[in-house]
Design an enzyme around this catalytic site. Sequence first.
Site, PDB file in Angstrom:
ATOM      1  N   GLY A 230       2.052  -4.770 -41.566  1.00 35.84           N
ATOM      2  CA  GLY A 230       2.431  -5.943 -42.371  1.00 35.84           C
ATOM      3  C   GLY A 230       1.521  -6.075 -43.576  1.00 35.84           C
ATOM      4  N   ALA A 231       1.137  -4.913 -44.130  1.00 36.77           N
ATOM      5  CA  ALA A 231       0.066  -4.877 -45.130  1.00 36.77           C
ATOM      6  C   ALA A 231       0.430  -5.568 -46.444  1.00 36.77           C
ATOM      7  CB  ALA A 231      -0.336  -3.426 -45.386  1.00 36.77           C
TER       8      ALA A 231
ATOM      9  N   GLN B 145       1.226 -11.933 -46.363  1.00 43.04           N
ATOM     10  CA  GLN B 145       0.192 -12.902 -46.786  1.00 43.04           C
ATOM     11  C   GLN B 145      -1.177 -12.590 -46.197  1.00 43.04           C
ATOM     12  OE1 GLN B 145       0.626 -17.113 -47.418  1.00 43.04           O
ATOM     13  NE2 GLN B 145       2.136 -17.015 -45.783  1.00 43.04           N
ATOM     14  N   ILE B 146      -1.203 -12.343 -44.902  1.00 40.43           N
ATOM     15  CA  ILE B 146      -2.506 -12.053 -44.270  1.00 40.43           C
ATOM     16  C   ILE B 146      -3.023 -10.709 -44.775  1.00 40.43           C
ATOM     17  CG2 ILE B 146      -3.700 -11.612 -42.083  1.00 40.43           C
ATOM     18  CD1 ILE B 146      -1.781 -13.582 -40.751  1.00 40.43           C
TER      19      ILE B 146
ATOM     20  N   ARG C 110       6.077 -18.252 -37.921  1.00 37.87           N
ATOM     21  CA  ARG C 110       6.990 -19.358 -37.575  1.00 37.87           C
ATOM     22  C   ARG C 110       7.142 -20.305 -38.770  1.00 37.87           C
ATOM     23  NH1 ARG C 110       3.664 -23.915 -34.049  1.00 37.87           N
ATOM     24  NH2 ARG C 110       1.593 -23.396 -34.844  1.00 37.87           N
TER      25      ARG C 110
ATOM     26  N   GLN D  67       5.282   0.178 -31.450  1.00 31.87           N
ATOM     27  CA  GLN D  67       3.927   0.318 -32.017  1.00 31.87           C
ATOM     28  C   GLN D  67       2.930   0.703 -30.919  1.00 31.87           C
ATOM     29  OE1 GLN D  67       2.813  -3.005 -34.535  1.00 31.87           O
ATOM     30  NE2 GLN D  67       4.371  -2.487 -36.052  1.00 31.87           N
TER      31      GLN D  67
ATOM     32  N   VAL E 215      -2.613  -9.740 -34.113  1.00 31.39           N
ATOM     33  CA  VAL E 215      -2.638 -11.017 -34.835  1.00 31.39           C
ATOM     34  C   VAL E 215      -1.239 -11.632 -34.850  1.00 31.39           C
ATOM     35  CG1 VAL E 215      -3.073 -12.089 -37.093  1.00 31.39           C
ATOM     36  CG2 VAL E 215      -4.594 -10.284 -36.257  1.00 31.39           C
TER      37      VAL E 215
ATOM     38  N   ASN F 289       2.228 -13.200 -34.109  1.00 29.89           N
ATOM     39  CA  ASN F 289       2.533 -14.161 -33.035  1.00 29.89           C
ATOM     40  C   ASN F 289       3.833 -13.888 -32.300  1.00 29.89           C
ATOM     41  OD1 ASN F 289       0.355 -15.984 -32.933  1.00 29.89           O
ATOM     42  ND2 ASN F 289       0.988 -16.851 -34.905  1.00 29.89           N
TER      43      ASN F 289
ATOM     44  N   ASP G 189      -8.932 -20.110 -33.739  1.00 35.08           N
ATOM     45  CA  ASP G 189      -9.042 -21.369 -32.995  1.00 35.08           C
ATOM     46  C   ASP G 189     -10.517 -21.723 -32.750  1.00 35.08           C
ATOM     47  OD1 ASP G 189      -6.085 -21.417 -32.516  1.00 35.08           O
ATOM     48  OD2 ASP G 189      -6.590 -19.604 -31.411  1.00 35.08           O
TER      49      ASP G 189
ATOM     50  N   HIS H   8      -3.079 -18.374 -27.568  1.00 38.95           N
ATOM     51  CA  HIS H   8      -3.133 -18.870 -28.957  1.00 38.95           C
ATOM     52  C   HIS H   8      -1.836 -19.651 -29.186  1.00 38.95           C
ATOM     53  CE1 HIS H   8      -3.610 -19.179 -33.237  1.00 38.95           C
ATOM     54  NE2 HIS H   8      -2.511 -18.473 -33.462  1.00 38.95           N
TER      55      HIS H   8
HETATM   56  P1  NAD Z   1       4.164 -12.566 -43.853  1.00 43.12           P
HETATM   57  O1  NAD Z   1       5.612 -12.804 -43.632  1.00 43.12           O
HETATM   58  O2  NAD Z   1       3.539 -13.015 -45.122  1.00 43.12           O
HETATM   59  O3  NAD Z   1       3.859 -11.012 -43.721  1.00 43.12           O
HETATM   60  C1  NAD Z   1       4.309 -10.271 -42.634  1.00 43.12           C
HETATM   61  C2  NAD Z   1       4.527  -8.858 -43.119  1.00 43.12           C
HETATM   62  O4  NAD Z   1       4.898  -8.085 -41.982  1.00 43.12           O
HETATM   63  C3  NAD Z   1       5.673  -8.743 -44.137  1.00 43.12           C
HETATM   64  O5  NAD Z   1       5.197  -8.090 -45.300  1.00 43.12           O
HETATM   65  C4  NAD Z   1       6.733  -7.931 -43.409  1.00 43.12           C
HETATM   66  O6  NAD Z   1       7.450  -7.066 -44.262  1.00 43.12           O
HETATM   67  C5  NAD Z   1       5.874  -7.173 -42.408  1.00 43.12           C
HETATM   68  N1  NAD Z   1       6.609  -6.700 -41.245  1.00 43.12           N
HETATM   69  C6  NAD Z   1       7.645  -7.282 -40.591  1.00 43.12           C
HETATM   70  N2  NAD Z   1       8.060  -6.508 -39.578  1.00 43.12           N
HETATM   71  C7  NAD Z   1       7.243  -5.427 -39.573  1.00 43.12           C
HETATM   72  C8  NAD Z   1       7.181  -4.258 -38.762  1.00 43.12           C
HETATM   73  N3  NAD Z   1       8.047  -4.048 -37.771  1.00 43.12           N
HETATM   74  N4  NAD Z   1       6.230  -3.349 -39.036  1.00 43.12           N
HETATM   75  C9  NAD Z   1       5.367  -3.533 -40.050  1.00 43.12           C
HETATM   76  N5  NAD Z   1       5.395  -4.614 -40.857  1.00 43.12           N
HETATM   77  C10 NAD Z   1       6.319  -5.534 -40.612  1.00 43.12           C
HETATM   78  O7  NAD Z   1       3.407 -13.164 -42.593  1.00 43.12           O
HETATM   79  P2  NAD Z   1       1.840 -13.467 -42.428  1.00 43.12           P
HETATM   80  O8  NAD Z   1       1.558 -14.837 -42.927  1.00 43.12           O
HETATM   81  O9  NAD Z   1       1.069 -12.318 -42.949  1.00 43.12           O
HETATM   82  O10 NAD Z   1       1.738 -13.549 -40.828  1.00 43.12           O
HETATM   83  C11 NAD Z   1       1.901 -12.401 -40.023  1.00 43.12           C
HETATM   84  C12 NAD Z   1       1.863 -12.778 -38.560  1.00 43.12           C
HETATM   85  O11 NAD Z   1       0.561 -13.269 -38.204  1.00 43.12           O
HETATM   86  C13 NAD Z   1       2.841 -13.885 -38.140  1.00 43.12           C
HETATM   87  O12 NAD Z   1       3.418 -13.546 -36.891  1.00 43.12           O
HETATM   88  C14 NAD Z   1       1.952 -15.099 -37.992  1.00 43.12           C
HETATM   89  O13 NAD Z   1       2.498 -16.064 -37.141  1.00 43.12           O
HETATM   90  C15 NAD Z   1       0.724 -14.466 -37.412  1.00 43.12           C
HETATM   91  N6  NAD Z   1      -0.524 -15.244 -37.480  1.00 43.12           N
HETATM   92  C16 NAD Z   1      -1.348 -15.226 -36.404  1.00 43.12           C
HETATM   93  C17 NAD Z   1      -2.534 -15.921 -36.407  1.00 43.12           C
HETATM   94  C18 NAD Z   1      -3.466 -15.916 -35.218  1.00 43.12           C
HETATM   95  O14 NAD Z   1      -4.427 -16.689 -35.223  1.00 43.12           O
HETATM   96  N7  NAD Z   1      -3.260 -15.108 -34.207  1.00 43.12           N
HETATM   97  C19 NAD Z   1      -2.893 -16.658 -37.548  1.00 43.12           C
HETATM   98  C20 NAD Z   1      -2.026 -16.670 -38.639  1.00 43.12           C
HETATM   99  C21 NAD Z   1      -0.830 -15.958 -38.596  1.00 43.12           C
HETATM  100  C1  LMR Z   2      -2.186 -20.265 -36.925  1.00 46.55           C
HETATM  101  O1  LMR Z   2      -2.761 -20.630 -35.897  1.00 46.55           O
HETATM  102  O2  LMR Z   2      -2.437 -20.748 -38.037  1.00 46.55           O
HETATM  103  C2  LMR Z   2      -1.167 -19.153 -36.841  1.00 46.55           C
HETATM  104  O3  LMR Z   2      -0.977 -18.754 -35.522  1.00 46.55           O
HETATM  105  C3  LMR Z   2       0.112 -19.480 -37.513  1.00 46.55           C
HETATM  106  C4  LMR Z   2       0.928 -20.474 -36.731  1.00 46.55           C
HETATM  107  O4  LMR Z   2       2.117 -20.215 -36.525  1.00 46.55           O
HETATM  108  O5  LMR Z   2       0.391 -21.513 -36.351  1.00 46.55           O
END
Ligand code: NAD
Ligand code: LMR
Length: 330
Positions: A12-13, A16-17, A93, A113, A130, A132, A160, A188
């Site tokens: 997901g490079a 946003q993250i 989400r 994966q 990471v 969700n 968290d 989480h």
């Molecule tokens: P985003 O939509 O900005 O980016 C996600 C990227 O993943 C996109 O560029 C998309 O094209 C890519 N993608 C989708 N399916 C894919 C696949 N099969 N293989 C490779 N890449 C793929 O989302 P984001 O804001 O970067 O968030 C990514 C994830 O991280 C979400 O599931 C979000 O809920 C989760 N997240 C987790 C935490 C945590 O604390 N664990 C915190 C924040 C966000």
């Molecule tokens: C967070 O904790 O900020 C991430 O897991 C994104 C979410 O869906 O809450």
Amino acid sequence: MTTTPVHVTVTGAAGQIGYQLLFRIASGQLLGPDTPVVLRLLEIEPAMKALEGVVMELDDCAFPLLAGIEATSDLKHAFTDTNWALLVGSIPRKAGMERSDLLNVNGGIFKPQGRAIAENAASDVRVLVVGNPCNTNCLIARSNATEVPADRWFAMTRLDQNRAETQIAKKVGVGVAEVKNLVIWGNHSSTQFPDFANATVGGLAVPAAVKDDAWLRGDFITTVQKRGAAIIEARGASSAASAANAAIDTVVGLTTPTAPDDCVSVAVTSHGEYGTPEGLTFGLPVQVDAAGAWHVKEGFAIDEFAAERLKITSDELLGERDDVRQLGLI
Ligand code: NAD
Ligand code: LMR
């Protein structure tokens, strides 16, 4: 400087993250100022053009530690010889959803994966999930990659922990570095239990320093549990910079010795520690020793209040495991 570069995969490079994470990795903040890095960047086809732009920007930073970039939509290529796999790519989400609502759409990403990691990664590979719902996505990937030992799989609860530490530091009016030994138990999700009772602030037990049990048992817990949703509500998008920061903190925490009075919050494969259900990816207190090995820290007191909350988050994770079994993902 170490000469052999460490290969780090970020999925997901172009997301946003990813955008908040890659530049920090390439600058040395993940693995230190002496370790060259090869970035292996995975995206889906429709995002490859955007990823091209991110690669151009990485090039334009002229990072001395960046020994190579492999941008690909091919799983095998993304995970070949990788030492650290940061599995971010998945759908975030929207307002009003729980993270577990993403299981149907995201769960399927982690099965292939997991296989690709087992078949192509370096023998010392470590994986941080990471995307969700990260605990159960990690369970899916691990269950499909049994060749990779269970102690190499992690899901992120560090965001968290950071949130909880800040809430307590603000309440007491001290710097966040004063808060130690704060574990996030379980999922989480909004059932997680940020454990204030075993944490300390300025060397004092948190309840003694805060002197407000109603706040600790009420607003403190719910603020941390619902912080992700609050950010989505305010920003219109889920946390990204703080999530990338927590991913860096997690890897640094797992690769440097932990102070005796502290712990690292991370979800790991449960072996039944503290009565948690074996085999789940469960948020636990971890310590890393001087040799770099991690173990679950012992000695946390679990009172009735904590036991109730551990049960709630355990039950939720068991339910998620049932769901992914039904989906044929594990
Ligand atoms: P985003 O939509 O900005 O980016 C996600 C990227 O993943 C996109 O560029 C998309 O094209 C890519 N993608 C989708 N399916 C894919 C696949 N099969 N293989 C490779 N890449 C793929 O989302 P984001 O804001 O970067 O968030 C990514 C994830 O991280 C979400 O599931 C979000 O809920 C989760 N997240 C987790 C935490 C945590 O604390 N664990 C915190 C924040 C966000
Ligand atoms: C967070 O904790 O900020 C991430 O897991 C994104 C979410 O869906 O809450």
